[in-house]
Write a protein that holds these residues in place. Sequence first.
Motif, PDB file in Angstrom:
ATOM      1  N   VAL A 137       6.992  68.588  27.153  1.00 56.74           N
ATOM      2  CA  VAL A 137       7.387  68.553  28.256  1.00 56.74           C
ATOM      3  C   VAL A 137       6.894  68.601  28.782  1.00 56.74           C
ATOM      4  O   VAL A 137       7.420  67.485  30.544  1.00 56.74           O
ATOM      5  CB  VAL A 137       8.585  70.010  27.903  1.00 56.74           C
ATOM      6  N   PHE A 138       5.654  69.431  28.769  1.00 58.75           N
ATOM      7  CA  PHE A 138       5.081  68.506  29.903  1.00 58.75           C
ATOM      8  C   PHE A 138       3.754  67.162  30.429  1.00 58.75           C
ATOM      9  O   PHE A 138       4.460  67.282  31.594  1.00 58.75           O
ATOM     10  CB  PHE A 138       3.580  69.267  29.574  1.00 58.75           C
ATOM     11  N   LEU A 139       4.684  66.499  29.421  1.00 58.94           N
ATOM     12  CA  LEU A 139       4.888  64.736  29.489  1.00 58.94           C
ATOM     13  C   LEU A 139       5.279  64.633  30.054  1.00 58.94           C
ATOM     14  O   LEU A 139       5.776  63.463  31.011  1.00 58.94           O
ATOM     15  CB  LEU A 139       3.277  64.002  28.179  1.00 58.94           C
ATOM     16  N   VAL A 140       6.243  64.735  29.824  1.00 57.85           N
ATOM     17  CA  VAL A 140       7.912  63.772  30.802  1.00 57.85           C
ATOM     18  C   VAL A 140       8.086  64.323  31.830  1.00 57.85           C
ATOM     19  O   VAL A 140       8.803  63.882  32.466  1.00 57.85           O
ATOM     20  CB  VAL A 140       8.844  64.178  29.125  1.00 57.85           C
ATOM     21  N   ALA A 141       8.050  65.964  32.070  1.00 55.97           N
ATOM     22  CA  ALA A 141       8.707  66.156  33.322  1.00 55.97           C
ATOM     23  C   ALA A 141       7.221  66.626  34.483  1.00 55.97           C
ATOM     24  O   ALA A 141       8.045  66.430  35.463  1.00 55.97           O
ATOM     25  CB  ALA A 141       8.651  67.836  33.107  1.00 55.97           C
ATOM     26  N   ARG A 142       6.107  66.213  33.695  1.00 57.77           N
ATOM     27  CA  ARG A 142       5.074  65.500  34.988  1.00 57.77           C
ATOM     28  C   ARG A 142       5.647  65.121  36.418  1.00 57.77           C
ATOM     29  O   ARG A 142       6.116  63.384  35.674  1.00 57.77           O
ATOM     30  CB  ARG A 142       3.514  66.186  34.742  1.00 57.77           C
ATOM     31  N   PRO A 143       5.051  64.686  37.617  1.00 57.45           N
ATOM     32  CA  PRO A 143       5.919  63.366  38.670  1.00 57.45           C
ATOM     33  C   PRO A 143       5.038  62.011  37.418  1.00 57.45           C
ATOM     34  O   PRO A 143       3.535  62.088  36.922  1.00 57.45           O
ATOM     35  CB  PRO A 143       5.602  63.360  39.678  1.00 57.45           C
TER      36      PRO A 143
ATOM     37  N   PRO B  83      16.631  63.998  36.645  1.00 55.60           N
ATOM     38  CA  PRO B  83      17.006  62.976  35.797  1.00 55.60           C
ATOM     39  C   PRO B  83      16.766  63.530  34.585  1.00 55.60           C
ATOM     40  O   PRO B  83      17.153  64.550  34.022  1.00 55.60           O
ATOM     41  CB  PRO B  83      15.881  61.832  36.259  1.00 55.60           C
ATOM     42  N   VAL B  84      18.455  62.913  33.914  1.00 57.98           N
ATOM     43  CA  VAL B  84      18.275  62.942  32.825  1.00 57.98           C
ATOM     44  C   VAL B  84      16.979  62.943  31.619  1.00 57.98           C
ATOM     45  O   VAL B  84      16.954  64.105  30.180  1.00 57.98           O
ATOM     46  CB  VAL B  84      19.138  62.248  31.953  1.00 57.98           C
ATOM     47  N   SER B  85      16.444  62.443  31.915  1.00 62.98           N
ATOM     48  CA  SER B  85      15.161  61.790  31.097  1.00 62.98           C
ATOM     49  C   SER B  85      14.186  62.486  31.535  1.00 62.98           C
ATOM     50  O   SER B  85      12.932  62.904  30.378  1.00 62.98           O
ATOM     51  CB  SER B  85      14.356  61.419  31.470  1.00 62.98           C
ATOM     52  N   VAL B  86      13.960  64.006  32.826  1.00 56.55           N
ATOM     53  CA  VAL B  86      13.837  65.148  32.533  1.00 56.55           C
ATOM     54  C   VAL B  86      14.456  66.217  31.539  1.00 56.55           C
ATOM     55  O   VAL B  86      13.830  67.098  31.060  1.00 56.55           O
ATOM     56  CB  VAL B  86      13.024  65.709  34.021  1.00 56.55           C
ATOM     57  N   ALA B  87      15.625  66.326  32.817  1.00 53.60           N
ATOM     58  CA  ALA B  87      16.944  67.823  32.025  1.00 53.60           C
ATOM     59  C   ALA B  87      16.275  67.234  30.049  1.00 53.60           C
ATOM     60  O   ALA B  87      16.643  69.145  30.296  1.00 53.60           O
ATOM     61  CB  ALA B  87      17.843  67.804  32.796  1.00 53.60           C
ATOM     62  N   PHE B  88      17.354  66.700  29.894  1.00 54.76           N
ATOM     63  CA  PHE B  88      16.928  66.906  28.803  1.00 54.76           C
ATOM     64  C   PHE B  88      16.019  67.541  27.508  1.00 54.76           C
ATOM     65  O   PHE B  88      16.283  68.303  26.667  1.00 54.76           O
ATOM     66  CB  PHE B  88      18.055  65.672  27.658  1.00 54.76           C
TER      67      PHE B  88
END
Length: 111
Positions: free
Chosen positions: A104-110, A62-67
């Motif tokens: 980044v940790f907060l956004v990328a975690r499941p 998802p772009v909300s994770v990748a960017f």
Amino acid sequence: MTIYYTMLGIGILIGVAGQVLLKAGANGETLLQQILNPQSIAGLLLYGAAAFCYMYALRRIPVSVAFPSVSLSYVVVALLGFWLFGESLTAAKLGGIVLICAGVFLVARPA
């Protein structure tokens, strides 16, 4: 799914290398000399390669994770700027690095 995250990581690292080369090539007296510097040209080519890796990663991430993950390049570039170019690494910059990593940790975690 692992290949997509691998491509994202490779793209981030290639982008970092491109940024370092652009900085290294930023010593011309004119903008044209800077643009035609081989290091600058290589840096721009690496930016293009990084974009292709990012595009591939976006096929499944998802772009909300990748960017937001790309912002990790700011961390690496700040550290390389310190080590390679003697740029300052103040407490405020270190605080910003910690905040970026936490974000980044907060956004990328499941979920």
